[in-house]
Design a protein around this motif. Structure first.
Motif, PDB file in Angstrom:
ATOM      1  N   ALA A 138       0.830  -1.202   0.000  1.00 18.16           N
ATOM      2  CA  ALA A 138       0.000   0.000   0.000  1.00 18.16           C
ATOM      3  C   ALA A 138       0.861   1.247   0.000  1.00 18.16           C
ATOM      4  O   ALA A 138       1.717   1.415   0.876  1.00 18.16           O
ATOM      5  CB  ALA A 138      -0.924   0.003   1.218  1.00 18.16           C
ATOM      6  N   ALA A 139       0.637   2.105  -0.986  1.00 17.55           N
ATOM      7  CA  ALA A 139       1.256   3.427  -1.000  1.00 17.55           C
ATOM      8  C   ALA A 139       0.251   4.390  -0.374  1.00 17.55           C
ATOM      9  O   ALA A 139      -0.560   5.017  -1.064  1.00 17.55           O
ATOM     10  CB  ALA A 139       1.614   3.852  -2.415  1.00 17.55           C
ATOM     11  N   LEU A 147       3.486   6.748   3.784  1.00  9.59           N
ATOM     12  CA  LEU A 147       3.648   5.948   4.994  1.00  9.59           C
ATOM     13  C   LEU A 147       4.602   4.781   4.742  1.00  9.59           C
ATOM     14  O   LEU A 147       4.453   4.033   3.765  1.00  9.59           O
ATOM     15  CB  LEU A 147       2.289   5.413   5.452  1.00  9.59           C
ATOM     16  CG  LEU A 147       2.284   4.568   6.735  1.00  9.59           C
ATOM     17  CD1 LEU A 147       2.685   5.412   7.928  1.00  9.59           C
ATOM     18  CD2 LEU A 147       0.917   3.933   6.942  1.00  9.59           C
ATOM     19  N   ALA A 148       5.577   4.616   5.637  1.00  8.36           N
ATOM     20  CA  ALA A 148       6.503   3.488   5.581  1.00  8.36           C
ATOM     21  C   ALA A 148       6.585   2.847   6.954  1.00  8.36           C
ATOM     22  O   ALA A 148       6.314   3.489   7.971  1.00  8.36           O
ATOM     23  CB  ALA A 148       7.889   3.948   5.133  1.00  8.36           C
ATOM     24  N   PRO A 164       3.509  -1.030   3.698  1.00 10.24           N
ATOM     25  CA  PRO A 164       2.636  -2.026   4.325  1.00 10.24           C
ATOM     26  C   PRO A 164       2.093  -2.997   3.280  1.00 10.24           C
ATOM     27  O   PRO A 164       1.887  -2.627   2.120  1.00 10.24           O
ATOM     28  CB  PRO A 164       1.497  -1.183   4.923  1.00 10.24           C
ATOM     29  CG  PRO A 164       2.021   0.213   4.969  1.00 10.24           C
ATOM     30  CD  PRO A 164       2.992   0.343   3.852  1.00 10.24           C
ATOM     31  N   GLY A 165       1.843  -4.242   3.705  1.00  8.12           N
ATOM     32  CA  GLY A 165       1.251  -5.207   2.783  1.00  8.12           C
ATOM     33  C   GLY A 165       1.640  -6.630   3.117  1.00  8.12           C
ATOM     34  O   GLY A 165       2.226  -6.913   4.157  1.00  8.12           O
ATOM     35  N   GLY A 166       1.330  -7.538   2.194  1.00  4.17           N
ATOM     36  CA  GLY A 166       1.631  -8.947   2.399  1.00  4.17           C
ATOM     37  C   GLY A 166       1.107  -9.783   1.253  1.00  4.17           C
ATOM     38  O   GLY A 166       0.650  -9.261   0.225  1.00  4.17           O
ATOM     39  N   ARG A 167       1.146 -11.101   1.432  1.00  6.47           N
ATOM     40  CA  ARG A 167       0.776 -12.020   0.357  1.00  6.47           C
ATOM     41  C   ARG A 167      -0.740 -12.085   0.160  1.00  6.47           C
ATOM     42  O   ARG A 167      -1.516 -11.951   1.106  1.00  6.47           O
ATOM     43  CB  ARG A 167       1.308 -13.418   0.641  1.00  6.47           C
ATOM     44  CG  ARG A 167       2.816 -13.502   0.620  1.00  6.47           C
ATOM     45  CD  ARG A 167       3.293 -14.929   0.443  1.00  6.47           C
ATOM     46  NE  ARG A 167       4.745 -15.000   0.482  1.00  6.47           N
ATOM     47  CZ  ARG A 167       5.441 -16.053   0.098  1.00  6.47           C
ATOM     48  NH1 ARG A 167       4.818 -17.132  -0.335  1.00  6.47           N
ATOM     49  NH2 ARG A 167       6.757 -16.048   0.165  1.00  6.47           N
ATOM     50  N   VAL A 168      -1.114 -12.306  -1.095  1.00  3.27           N
ATOM     51  CA  VAL A 168      -2.510 -12.533  -1.438  1.00  3.27           C
ATOM     52  C   VAL A 168      -2.813 -14.009  -1.221  1.00  3.27           C
ATOM     53  O   VAL A 168      -2.141 -14.887  -1.767  1.00  3.27           O
ATOM     54  CB  VAL A 168      -2.783 -12.145  -2.910  1.00  3.27           C
ATOM     55  CG1 VAL A 168      -4.240 -12.417  -3.265  1.00  3.27           C
ATOM     56  CG2 VAL A 168      -2.430 -10.674  -3.138  1.00  3.27           C
ATOM     57  N   GLU A 169      -3.811 -14.294  -0.405  1.00  4.25           N
ATOM     58  CA  GLU A 169      -4.178 -15.672  -0.115  1.00  4.25           C
ATOM     59  C   GLU A 169      -4.951 -16.276  -1.291  1.00  4.25           C
ATOM     60  O   GLU A 169      -5.504 -15.573  -2.140  1.00  4.25           O
ATOM     61  CB  GLU A 169      -5.024 -15.742   1.160  1.00  4.25           C
ATOM     62  CG  GLU A 169      -4.352 -15.164   2.395  1.00  4.25           C
ATOM     63  CD  GLU A 169      -3.125 -15.952   2.820  1.00  4.25           C
ATOM     64  OE1 GLU A 169      -2.985 -17.118   2.367  1.00  4.25           O
ATOM     65  OE2 GLU A 169      -2.308 -15.418   3.596  1.00  4.25           O
ATOM     66  N   SER A 170      -5.009 -17.599  -1.321  1.00  6.28           N
ATOM     67  CA  SER A 170      -5.730 -18.300  -2.381  1.00  6.28           C
ATOM     68  C   SER A 170      -7.199 -17.868  -2.409  1.00  6.28           C
ATOM     69  O   SER A 170      -7.873 -17.853  -1.377  1.00  6.28           O
ATOM     70  CB  SER A 170      -5.640 -19.815  -2.159  1.00  6.28           C
ATOM     71  OG  SER A 170      -6.375 -20.507  -3.134  1.00  6.28           O
ATOM     72  N   GLU A 185      -1.464  -5.088  10.172  1.00  6.09           N
ATOM     73  CA  GLU A 185      -0.149  -4.504  10.439  1.00  6.09           C
ATOM     74  C   GLU A 185      -0.212  -3.115  11.061  1.00  6.09           C
ATOM     75  O   GLU A 185       0.673  -2.730  11.829  1.00  6.09           O
ATOM     76  CB  GLU A 185       0.656  -4.420   9.132  1.00  6.09           C
ATOM     77  CG  GLU A 185       1.023  -5.770   8.550  1.00  6.09           C
ATOM     78  CD  GLU A 185       1.912  -5.649   7.330  1.00  6.09           C
ATOM     79  OE1 GLU A 185       2.032  -4.540   6.780  1.00  6.09           O
ATOM     80  OE2 GLU A 185       2.508  -6.669   6.924  1.00  6.09           O
ATOM     81  N   LEU A 186      -1.269  -2.346  10.714  1.00  2.13           N
ATOM     82  CA  LEU A 186      -1.313  -0.944  11.116  1.00  2.13           C
ATOM     83  C   LEU A 186      -2.536  -0.586  11.959  1.00  2.13           C
ATOM     84  O   LEU A 186      -2.578   0.493  12.548  1.00  2.13           O
ATOM     85  CB  LEU A 186      -1.293  -0.037   9.878  1.00  2.13           C
ATOM     86  CG  LEU A 186      -0.068  -0.152   8.972  1.00  2.13           C
ATOM     87  CD1 LEU A 186      -0.334   0.564   7.655  1.00  2.13           C
ATOM     88  CD2 LEU A 186       1.154   0.432   9.652  1.00  2.13           C
ATOM     89  N   GLY A 187      -3.543  -1.463  11.976  1.00  3.65           N
ATOM     90  CA  GLY A 187      -4.763  -1.158  12.704  1.00  3.65           C
ATOM     91  C   GLY A 187      -5.600  -0.081  12.039  1.00  3.65           C
ATOM     92  O   GLY A 187      -6.338   0.638  12.720  1.00  3.65           O
ATOM     93  N   VAL A 188      -5.519   0.026  10.700  1.00  2.00           N
ATOM     94  CA  VAL A 188      -6.273   1.058   9.975  1.00  2.00           C
ATOM     95  C   VAL A 188      -7.057   0.420   8.840  1.00  2.00           C
ATOM     96  O   VAL A 188      -6.739  -0.668   8.363  1.00  2.00           O
ATOM     97  CB  VAL A 188      -5.339   2.141   9.398  1.00  2.00           C
ATOM     98  CG1 VAL A 188      -4.588   2.855  10.509  1.00  2.00           C
ATOM     99  CG2 VAL A 188      -4.371   1.557   8.370  1.00  2.00           C
ATOM    100  N   THR A 189      -8.093   1.138   8.420  1.00  2.00           N
ATOM    101  CA  THR A 189      -8.861   0.759   7.240  1.00  2.00           C
ATOM    102  C   THR A 189      -8.477   1.681   6.096  1.00  2.00           C
ATOM    103  O   THR A 189      -8.379   2.899   6.279  1.00  2.00           O
ATOM    104  CB  THR A 189     -10.370   0.876   7.502  1.00  2.00           C
ATOM    105  OG1 THR A 189     -10.719   0.073   8.635  1.00  2.00           O
ATOM    106  CG2 THR A 189     -11.164   0.420   6.295  1.00  2.00           C
ATOM    107  N   VAL A 190      -8.241   1.088   4.907  1.00  2.00           N
ATOM    108  CA  VAL A 190      -7.848   1.897   3.756  1.00  2.00           C
ATOM    109  C   VAL A 190      -8.798   1.632   2.598  1.00  2.00           C
ATOM    110  O   VAL A 190      -9.417   0.574   2.503  1.00  2.00           O
ATOM    111  CB  VAL A 190      -6.403   1.594   3.314  1.00  2.00           C
ATOM    112  CG1 VAL A 190      -5.417   1.921   4.429  1.00  2.00           C
ATOM    113  CG2 VAL A 190      -6.253   0.154   2.847  1.00  2.00           C
ATOM    114  N   ALA A 191      -8.887   2.628   1.713  1.00  2.00           N
ATOM    115  CA  ALA A 191      -9.574   2.476   0.437  1.00  2.00           C
ATOM    116  C   ALA A 191      -8.498   2.337  -0.629  1.00  2.00           C
ATOM    117  O   ALA A 191      -7.593   3.165  -0.724  1.00  2.00           O
ATOM    118  CB  ALA A 191     -10.459   3.687   0.152  1.00  2.00           C
ATOM    119  N   VAL A 192      -8.576   1.278  -1.424  1.00  2.00           N
ATOM    120  CA  VAL A 192      -7.530   0.946  -2.389  1.00  2.00           C
ATOM    121  C   VAL A 192      -7.821   1.593  -3.738  1.00  2.00           C
ATOM    122  O   VAL A 192      -8.943   1.524  -4.248  1.00  2.00           O
ATOM    123  CB  VAL A 192      -7.406  -0.578  -2.543  1.00  2.00           C
ATOM    124  CG1 VAL A 192      -6.316  -0.934  -3.548  1.00  2.00           C
ATOM    125  CG2 VAL A 192      -7.117  -1.226  -1.190  1.00  2.00           C
TER     126      VAL A 192
END
Length: 257
Positions: A138-139, A147-148, A164-170, A185-192
């Motif tokens: 996420a940028a 944010l880093a 922030p981020g990680g692997r996409v699950e099946s 990881e951050l305790g926040v909600t984001v709009a992608v």
């Protein structure tokens, strides 16, 4: 400066082609020594006969490397049938009859063979990346800052910074995976939002894909990392990024500017 041009159409999105061009395995087979697995802005490449080239461009538009006697440029053009890859090789020639003879019989022939081989390797790498598993990042931008977060593990990367981020699950969509990872990881909600920069190769079968993101709820906390920070565009080149994130600095600066 004499110049040789070649072009090829690759059946892949521009983000995949731009990412494949970052893979230094595509050029290390030609006797070029590279500082790491990915081409990054400012990297110095060394080749046969003492040739030194500095990477001056590495983004969605292509890559460039320039030196005192040689220039390499690869431009990417989006078409309805895929991505057009336009290669340009320029070099300084020796003056006189001998120099002109060398240009025609030696330099152009070598450059053409290199471009043809690199083109085949690029197409094969794009096919691999099309089947690769995805890690999302996420940028997150707020008030012109990115944010880093600072890694705490493994030991080899502890203290370095990443998005922030990680692997996409099946069965999971990349955008849904990113929303989940930001909560964990951050305790926040984001709009992608839209993708930012190229797909960055992490392994033969794994790529990093970054999306712009906007905070919707919560204040970022380092729940799984050492720390979080907000960076300006000017600060990004000086951050001790993980290698894959460092390759994205030009795209992240463009997002902030």
């Amino acid at each position: 400066m004499p110049e040789l041009r070649a072009s090829a159409l690759v059946d892949a999105p521009v983000a995949a082609v731009a990412g494949a061009l970052l893979d230094t395995a595509l050029i290390s087979g030609f006797g070029v020594r590279v500082p790491g697995p990915l081409l990054c802005l400012g990297d110095v490449l060394t080749g046969p006969f003492g040739v030194r080239l500095t990477v001056t461009r590495a983004d969605l538009s292509g890559v460039s490397a320039e030196g005192d006697f040689l220039e390499l440029h690869t431009d990417l053009v989006v078409t309805g049938a895929g991505t057009m890859v336009v290669d340009r090789v320029g070099w300084k020639s020796v003056r006189g009859v001998l120099g002109r003879f060398a240009d025609v019989t030696v330099a152009r022939g070598i450059a053409l063979r290199v471009l043809q081989k690199r083109s085949a390797l690029l197409a094969a790498r794009c096919r691999e990346l099309a089947r690769a598993r995805v890690v999302v990042g996420a940028a997150v931008v707020r008030d012109g800052r990115l944010l880093a977060q600072q890694r705490s593990y493994p030991e080899s990367h502890a203290g370095q910074w990443e998005l922030p981020g990680g692997r996409v699950e099946s069965g999971e969509k990349p955008e849904d995976a990113l929303v989940r990872e930001c909560v964990e990881e951050l305790g926040v909600t984001v709009a992608v939002g839209a993708q930012v920069g190229p797909d960055v190769p992490l392994r033969r079968d794994l790529v990093l894909r970054i999306f712009a993101a906007e905070l919707v709820d919560g204040e970022p906390e380092a729940l799984e990392h050492n720390a979080v920070r907000w960076c300006t565009a000017d600060e990004l080149p000086g951050v001790d990024w993980l290698p894959a994130d460092r390759a994205l600095v030009p795209a992240l600066q463009a997002l902030l500017n």
